[in-house]
Write a protein that holds these residues in place. Structure first.
Motif, mmCIF file in Angstrom:
data_model
loop_
_atom_site.group_PDB
_atom_site.id
_atom_site.type_symbol
_atom_site.label_atom_id
_atom_site.label_comp_id
_atom_site.label_asym_id
_atom_site.label_seq_id
_atom_site.Cartn_x
_atom_site.Cartn_y
_atom_site.Cartn_z
ATOM 1 N N GLU A 419 0.865 -1.185 0.000
ATOM 2 C CA GLU A 419 0.000 0.000 0.000
ATOM 3 C C GLU A 419 0.899 1.232 0.000
ATOM 4 O OE1 GLU A 419 -3.027 -0.235 -0.532
ATOM 5 O OE2 GLU A 419 -3.836 -2.085 0.340
ATOM 6 N N ARG A 420 0.403 2.330 -0.569
ATOM 7 C CA ARG A 420 1.190 3.563 -0.599
ATOM 8 C C ARG A 420 0.427 4.682 0.097
ATOM 9 N NH1 ARG A 420 2.610 3.257 -6.993
ATOM 10 N NH2 ARG A 420 4.381 1.818 -6.879
ATOM 11 N N TRP A 421 1.185 5.575 0.702
ATOM 12 C CA TRP A 421 0.611 6.712 1.456
ATOM 13 C C TRP A 421 -0.378 7.499 0.591
ATOM 14 C CZ3 TRP A 421 0.618 8.037 6.441
ATOM 15 C CH2 TRP A 421 0.331 9.351 6.805
ATOM 16 N N ASP A 422 -0.059 7.671 -0.702
ATOM 17 C CA ASP A 422 -0.928 8.473 -1.571
ATOM 18 C C ASP A 422 -2.092 7.667 -2.167
ATOM 19 O OD1 ASP A 422 0.332 6.892 -3.421
ATOM 20 O OD2 ASP A 422 1.417 8.532 -4.417
ATOM 21 N N GLY A 423 -2.224 6.415 -1.744
ATOM 22 C CA GLY A 423 -3.395 5.616 -2.164
ATOM 23 C C GLY A 423 -3.214 4.886 -3.481
ATOM 24 N N THR A 424 -1.980 4.902 -4.062
ATOM 25 C CA THR A 424 -1.781 4.271 -5.371
ATOM 26 C C THR A 424 -1.268 2.828 -5.266
ATOM 27 O OG1 THR A 424 0.469 5.155 -5.525
ATOM 28 C CG2 THR A 424 -1.288 6.502 -6.474
ATOM 29 N N GLY A 425 -1.256 2.293 -4.052
ATOM 30 C CA GLY A 425 -0.711 0.943 -3.875
ATOM 31 C C GLY A 425 -1.770 -0.145 -4.006
ATOM 32 N N TYR A 426 -1.370 -1.364 -3.657
ATOM 33 C CA TYR A 426 -2.295 -2.498 -3.711
ATOM 34 C C TYR A 426 -2.144 -3.330 -2.453
ATOM 35 C CZ TYR A 426 1.852 -5.241 -5.212
ATOM 36 O OH TYR A 426 3.084 -5.854 -5.291
ATOM 37 N N PRO A 427 -3.023 -4.243 -2.122
ATOM 38 C CA PRO A 427 -4.190 -4.709 -2.908
ATOM 39 C C PRO A 427 -5.447 -3.854 -2.722
ATOM 40 C CG PRO A 427 -3.939 -6.050 -0.918
ATOM 41 C CD PRO A 427 -2.803 -5.068 -0.922
ATOM 42 N N GLU A 433 -3.020 7.176 7.014
ATOM 43 C CA GLU A 433 -2.948 6.435 8.274
ATOM 44 C C GLU A 433 -3.887 5.243 8.324
ATOM 45 O OE1 GLU A 433 -3.123 9.188 11.503
ATOM 46 O OE2 GLU A 433 -1.071 9.904 11.091
ATOM 47 N N SER A 434 -4.685 5.038 7.284
ATOM 48 C CA SER A 434 -5.501 3.810 7.296
ATOM 49 C C SER A 434 -4.620 2.593 6.993
ATOM 50 C CB SER A 434 -6.656 3.920 6.295
ATOM 51 O OG SER A 434 -6.123 4.089 5.005
ATOM 52 N N ILE A 437 0.904 1.269 10.625
ATOM 53 C CA ILE A 437 2.253 1.850 10.663
ATOM 54 C C ILE A 437 3.329 0.809 10.328
ATOM 55 C CG2 ILE A 437 2.352 1.614 13.205
ATOM 56 C CD1 ILE A 437 4.150 4.327 11.181
ATOM 57 N N GLU A 438 3.111 -0.441 10.793
ATOM 58 C CA GLU A 438 4.139 -1.467 10.525
ATOM 59 C C GLU A 438 4.302 -1.699 9.020
ATOM 60 O OE1 GLU A 438 1.500 -1.651 12.528
ATOM 61 O OE2 GLU A 438 0.696 -3.694 12.732
ATOM 62 N N ALA A 439 3.184 -1.578 8.279
ATOM 63 C CA ALA A 439 3.248 -1.782 6.832
ATOM 64 C C ALA A 439 3.876 -0.567 6.145
ATOM 65 C CB ALA A 439 1.856 -2.030 6.284
ATOM 66 N N GLY A 480 6.019 10.698 -2.523
ATOM 67 C CA GLY A 480 4.624 10.718 -2.070
ATOM 68 C C GLY A 480 4.075 9.329 -1.758
ATOM 69 N N HIS A 481 4.791 8.283 -2.171
ATOM 70 C CA HIS A 481 4.352 6.914 -1.854
ATOM 71 C C HIS A 481 4.519 6.591 -0.375
ATOM 72 C CE1 HIS A 481 5.225 5.396 -6.266
ATOM 73 N NE2 HIS A 481 4.211 6.257 -6.189
ATOM 74 N N PHE A 482 5.449 7.343 0.249
ATOM 75 C CA PHE A 482 5.808 6.976 1.629
ATOM 76 C C PHE A 482 5.178 7.900 2.659
ATOM 77 C CE2 PHE A 482 9.486 5.958 -1.135
ATOM 78 C CZ PHE A 482 9.374 4.577 -1.097
ATOM 79 N N ASP A 483 4.927 7.318 3.813
ATOM 80 C CA ASP A 483 4.496 8.106 4.969
ATOM 81 C C ASP A 483 5.585 9.155 5.215
ATOM 82 O OD1 ASP A 483 4.158 9.098 7.521
ATOM 83 O OD2 ASP A 483 3.703 7.158 8.440
ATOM 84 N N PRO A 484 5.228 10.456 5.203
ATOM 85 C CA PRO A 484 6.264 11.496 5.371
ATOM 86 C C PRO A 484 7.095 11.318 6.641
ATOM 87 C CG PRO A 484 4.089 12.473 4.939
ATOM 88 C CD PRO A 484 3.873 10.996 5.036
ATOM 89 N N GLN A 485 6.464 10.848 7.704
ATOM 90 C CA GLN A 485 7.218 10.657 8.958
ATOM 91 C C GLN A 485 8.235 9.524 8.819
ATOM 92 O OE1 GLN A 485 5.492 10.692 12.831
ATOM 93 N NE2 GLN A 485 3.621 11.606 12.062
ATOM 94 N N VAL A 486 7.832 8.474 8.114
ATOM 95 C CA VAL A 486 8.737 7.338 7.910
ATOM 96 C C VAL A 486 9.893 7.781 7.009
ATOM 97 C CG1 VAL A 486 8.951 4.990 6.962
ATOM 98 C CG2 VAL A 486 6.905 5.635 8.257
ATOM 99 N N LEU A 487 9.570 8.581 6.014
ATOM 100 C CA LEU A 487 10.599 9.071 5.092
ATOM 101 C C LEU A 487 11.598 9.978 5.824
ATOM 102 C CD1 LEU A 487 11.410 8.808 2.133
ATOM 103 C CD2 LEU A 487 10.037 10.833 1.623
ATOM 104 N N THR A 488 11.066 10.845 6.700
ATOM 105 C CA THR A 488 11.956 11.707 7.499
ATOM 106 C C THR A 488 12.863 10.848 8.377
ATOM 107 O OG1 THR A 488 10.267 13.400 7.530
ATOM 108 C CG2 THR A 488 11.987 13.588 9.192
#
Ligand code: FE2
Ligand code: FE2
Length: 505
Positions: A419-427, A433-434, A437-439, A480-488
């Motif tokens: 899944e991606r932070w910006d909603g473009t992931g799968y499945p 935040e939906s 966090i572990e994912a 934009g795929h990543f949670d900004p906090q995780v990226l930081t």
């Protein structure tokens, strides 16, 4: 006398009598402290350690009955015996002294009678103090076991830290704490290593712990057939146990050993030495209980750790089995676990979570066991149909892991790591935040490692190249795929990623 310190007697008498009584009491082994007013008497009581009070009722400047009353109404002082002295025995004074709670009213020139009465009252007070001390120790013990348990942490159980906590509870922090030892020696037996010994002592209000060297091996802990031994001794005892002489002969412990309780077992030895008074069996019981609690927790921690290790082994075995279909990815799953743990730690998600993610991230691609090896090992571009198949591995993985609470983190990771932070992931195309966090963490960790590895369809990227792709994007991967906090967090700990990659290469 039980206490090694002299009993202290507070005198509130006329000057002449105070001088006389100071001399007499000193001759009898007591310490006399004179004060000249009621306020001074109360103030001296506040400072503690008074064993008896002598009050003259005839002092014109002082209402001795009133003073006695306020002493007896104060919870902290009411157990201190009060002898009132009078020049002339009057019935009304006698009744008054009883009313204000004095232990006795005696004629001031009856020295012998006063001395006898005083000795008796002090002996009773010492017994009461001893009882209270026993009670205090029992309370201390029961709360201590609870405290140990509340701080009990399987993964981070450190036997030595627990021993430190025990010693902190046990040892004398200042000179007034006569019921506690001023020196503690601890021996810890580590498997296949030797005994390690420590000396604990309060110096300038700070607990000092000094590792000791060879000398303590003089005390051979225990014969094979004896699991635990507790020895108590006082300098006045005759004969004294061998351990007393062993301790006296130690060069490292630069102290004259007077009394002590020694707890010896095959894994720990605790020597509590130089209490401010003689030691009794209840001191031994206190020490033994503390040691038993610590040993119990260590044994429990060992057993739980063994179970955890078996669990970790099974998780790894499952992840490895799932990899069989894929091209050789070496330590990819281990590295993803390590990277995820680094990020989780940086995000302050707690020690337990860090360990959970470290272990369970290895399961992220477990669903690939259902994907045909021909697809997974294919070097050419995948067809749309093949992609559709690959994109099912998160759901397959979640189904394999199931809903056991112990594997909840692994389940969330397997199902959501694409899944991606910006909603473009799968499945499911979850967003923000939906996504658990572990994912969100494993998503970045997994991609970093995939970039670093050479695969059939791509070369290996350097750390710097992978860092650029993740933080700036390369068209396919976008920040934009990543949670900004995780990226930081990744930016902040990127150096650790590079190190870890090399370590688990
Ligand atoms: Fe995956
Ligand atoms: Fe992966």
């Amino acid at each position: 006398m039980a206490s090694l310190a002299k009993p202290q007697i507070l005198l509130v008498l006329s000057d002449r009598e105070a001088t006389l009584w100071e001399r007499t009491l000193n001759q009898h082994g007591y310490e006399a402290i004179s004060v000249t007013s009621g306020d001074a008497a109360l103030q001296r009581l506040e400072e503690g350690k008074i064993d008896l009070i002598m009050l003259d009722i005839a002092r014109p400047d002082l209402d001795s009955f009133e003073l006695c009353k306020s002493i007896k109404m104060n919870e902290r002082f009411q157990k201190i015996p009060v002898i009132m002295l009078t020049g002339e025995m009057k019935k009304k004074d006698r009744i008054k002294s009883i009313r204000v709670g004095a232990e006795d009213l005696l004629l001031k020139d009856e020295n012998e009678e006063i001395m006898e009465r005083l000795k008796m009252l002090i002996a009773v007070k010492v017994r009461i103090d001893r009882l209270q001390e026993s009670l205090r120790n029992i309370v201390l013990l029961s709360t201590f076991a609870g405290e140990l348990l509340s701080r009990f942490d399987t993964w981070y159980f450190e036997f030595e830290e627990n021993i430190d906590a025990i010693v902190q509870r046990l040892i004398r922090k200042n000179v007034d704490m006569l019921d506690q030892p001023s020196l503690v020696l601890v021996g810890i037996f580590e498997s296949s290593v030797q005994w390690r010994w420590y000396q604990y002592e309060y110096l300038f209000h700070e607990l000092i712990k000094i590792p000791l060297q060879q000398e303590l091996d003089l005390i051979k802990p225990l014969p094979e057939d004896l699991p635990v031994k507790v020895v108590i001794f006082n300098e006045v005892d005759s004969p004294k146990p061998k351990i007393f002489y062993d301790l006296q002969s130690l060069k490292t412990v630069n102290i004259h050993v007077k009394n002590g309780v020694c707890y010896l077992s095959k894994e720990i030895c605790l020597f509590a030495l130089n209490y401010g008074r003689n030691v009794y069996p209840h001191d031994a019981a206190v020490l033994e209980n503390m040691a038993v609690n610590a040993r119990f927790l260590r044994s429990l921690a060992c057993q739980i750790k063994e179970t955890e290790n078996a669990f970790a082994y099974t998780v790894h075995a499952l992840a490895r089995a799932a990899e069989a279909n894929d091209e050789d990815t070496g330590n990819h799953i281990v590295r993803v676990g390590e990277f995820s743990a680094i990020l989780a730690e940086r995000l302050l998600l707690g020690r337990k979570f860090v360990e959970q993610i470290r272990l369970q991230a290895v399961l992220h691609d477990v669903g690939k066991v259902y994907i045909a090896p021909a697809i997974l090992r294919k070097r050419e571009k995948l067809s749309a149909e093949e992609w559709l198949e690959v994109r099912k591995h998160p759901v397959y993985g979640a189904n394999i892991i199931g809903d056991h609470p112990r594997l909840r983190v692994g389940y969330n990771i397997a199902l959501n790591h694409h899944e991606r932070w910006d909603g473009t992931g799968y499945p499911r195309g979850l967003r923000g935040e939906s996504i658990p966090i572990e994912a969100r963490i494993v998503n970045l960790a997994d991609q970093y490692d995939a970039l670093r590895m050479a695969r059939g369809h791509k070369p290996a990227y350097s750390h710097e190249e992978a860092y650029e792709v993740l933080t700036k994007g390369d068209g396919r991967t976008l920040p934009g795929h990543f949670d900004p906090q995780v990226l930081t967090a990744f930016r902040e700990v990127a150096a650790l990623f590079a190190e870890t990659y090399e370590k688990w290469r």
